[in-house]
Design an enzyme around this catalytic site. Structure first.
Site, short mmCIF file in Angstrom:
data_model
loop_
_atom_site.label_atom_id
_atom_site.label_comp_id
_atom_site.label_asym_id
_atom_site.label_seq_id
_atom_site.Cartn_x
_atom_site.Cartn_y
_atom_site.Cartn_z
N ASP A 166 -2.01 -1.58 10.11
CA ASP A 166 -2.26 -1.61 8.66
C ASP A 166 -2.82 -2.96 8.17
OD1 ASP A 166 -1.41 0.97 8.17
OD2 ASP A 166 0.65 0.39 7.75
N LYS A 195 0.85 -1.21 0.00
CA LYS A 195 0.00 0.00 0.00
C LYS A 195 0.87 1.25 0.00
CE LYS A 195 0.83 1.55 4.34
NZ LYS A 195 1.67 2.64 4.62
O1 C5P Z 1 0.46 -0.89 14.45
P1 C5P Z 1 1.87 -0.99 14.04
O2 C5P Z 1 2.59 -2.14 14.68
O3 C5P Z 1 2.09 -0.96 12.57
O4 C5P Z 1 2.56 0.32 14.59
C1 C5P Z 1 3.97 0.45 14.68
C2 C5P Z 1 4.30 1.62 15.58
O5 C5P Z 1 3.89 2.86 14.99
C3 C5P Z 1 3.57 1.59 16.92
O6 C5P Z 1 4.29 0.85 17.86
C4 C5P Z 1 3.53 3.06 17.30
O7 C5P Z 1 4.76 3.47 17.83
C5 C5P Z 1 3.36 3.75 15.95
N1 C5P Z 1 1.96 4.04 15.62
C6 C5P Z 1 1.28 5.06 16.28
N2 C5P Z 1 -0.02 5.31 15.97
C7 C5P Z 1 -0.68 4.59 15.03
C8 C5P Z 1 -0.01 3.55 14.35
C9 C5P Z 1 1.30 3.30 14.66
O8 C5P Z 1 1.86 5.74 17.13
N3 C5P Z 1 -1.94 4.86 14.76
#
Ligand code: C5P
Length: 318
Positions: free
Chosen positions: A141, A11
């Protein structure tokens, strides 16, 4: 043994706005996500060995529990222990084409493919929203990657509203092989620098999300107007990533000098993309960037928008 080959598209973020903090430590976001046909291939095979095994042809893709695809399989085994016991273990082979740690949801789309594939392999009959809910426990995601296409994502990124699918736009993507940006670092740095601008109350957050829903980018998408989509590209994380990574800034400037519709960094980077109205325009822009930055570390891809999320390319009994 029954097997499935799944295609897992990457994406890009056409829009990424950080609007506030969340009690869970994440950020409240408003994003517009778009699937592209740069994709990994995932082979999923039932195995007589009661274990989950991950293989990959890419040195940066781990085979252990740090791999989101592994965690997706583990989650399914935990949620559906009877099916796991009945159908045996799983062999997952990841044929990697999407750059790793690039802001293109490579790991998330692999995890989404494993959820979709196991649902089929075990005949669970889960709905798309059930798969998305499971996906949300793995990463922000993952839910989008299940159904793909074009969508507005709010909350952590897991609350989705589908938009008119677009498949008539092309893009080039540029990523330095040796450069990886940590997503937690990007969000943490953004909070440090811009936290004072965050919206605090629920009504303001909802109003901000509603403004994007009825805003210019969504109109451009509904009208499938590539020029307008390119004009409205936005990514708040550029404000922290570009100053920290001068080669990414330089790459973005070089894209902007080429004959393209518009350019932006995807997600937390460091991939930069440029939208183009035809494959010829994208190939010519790729050539322009290649000549301007003759660095072998820079990978360039031409891709196309797609309306597809995870899909089955092949199934069989092997
Ligand atoms: O959800 P995901 O594991 O992809 O997110 C990776 C990191 O990105 C999280 O640990 C966080 O630090 C940050 N993040 C965030 N807010 C979001 C998505 C991700 O702060 N909505």
């Amino acid at each position: 043994m029954r097997s499935y080959t799944l295609i897992a598209p990457a994406k890009i973020n056409l829009y990424l706005e950080i609007i506030g903090d969340r009690p869970d430590g994440f950020h409240e976001l408003v994003m517009i996500l778009q699937s592209i046909d740069l994709a990994d291939r995932i082979d999923l095979k039932a195995s007589s060995i009661q274990d989950i095994r991950v293989y990959s042809d890419h040195p940066q893709v781990p085979s252990d529990k740090t791999n989101l695809a592994y965690r997706a399989a583990e989650l399914m085994a935990r949620q559906f222990p009877e099916a796991y016991a009945q159908y045996g273990g799983l062999d997952i082979t990841i044929h990697k084409h999407i750059p790793v740690a690039a802001g293109l949801a490579g790991g998330s789309t692999n995890a989404a493919a494993v959820l979709v594939g196991i649902d089929l392999l075990w005949g669970l009959g889960l709905t798309q929203s059930e798969l998305e809910e499971l996906g949300a426990t793995l990463g922000s995601d993952v839910p989008f990657c299940v159904g793909g296409g074009t969508a507005i994502a709010t909350g952590r990124g897991e609350q989705l509203a589908s938009l008119t699918g677009i498949d008539n736009l092309y893009l080039i993507l540029g990523k330095y092989r040796s450069l990886a940006v940590s997503t937690p670092w990007a969000y943490k740095t953004y909070r440090q620098q811009f936290g004072s601008t965050y919206l605090r109350d629920k009504d303001s957050l909802a109003a901000r999300a509603a403004a994007v829903h009825s805003g210019a980018m969504v109109k451009a998408i509904v009208n499938k107007n590539g020029v307008e989509i390119a004009n409205k590209l936005h990514n708040d994380l550029e404000k922290v990533v570009l100053p920290e990574y001068p080669p990414v800034q330089k790459l973005r400037e070089t894209f902007a000098q080429a004959d393209i519709l518009g350019t932006m960094m995807s997600g937390s980077g460091p991939t930069v993309f440029a939208l183009c109205e035809s494959q010829t325009q994208a190939e010519q822009a790729k050539q322009y960037v290649r000549t301007a930055i003759p660095d072998e570390d820079l990978e360039l891809f031409v891709a196309k928008f797609t309306t597809k999320g995870i899909y089955v390319a092949q199934s069989g009994n092997r």
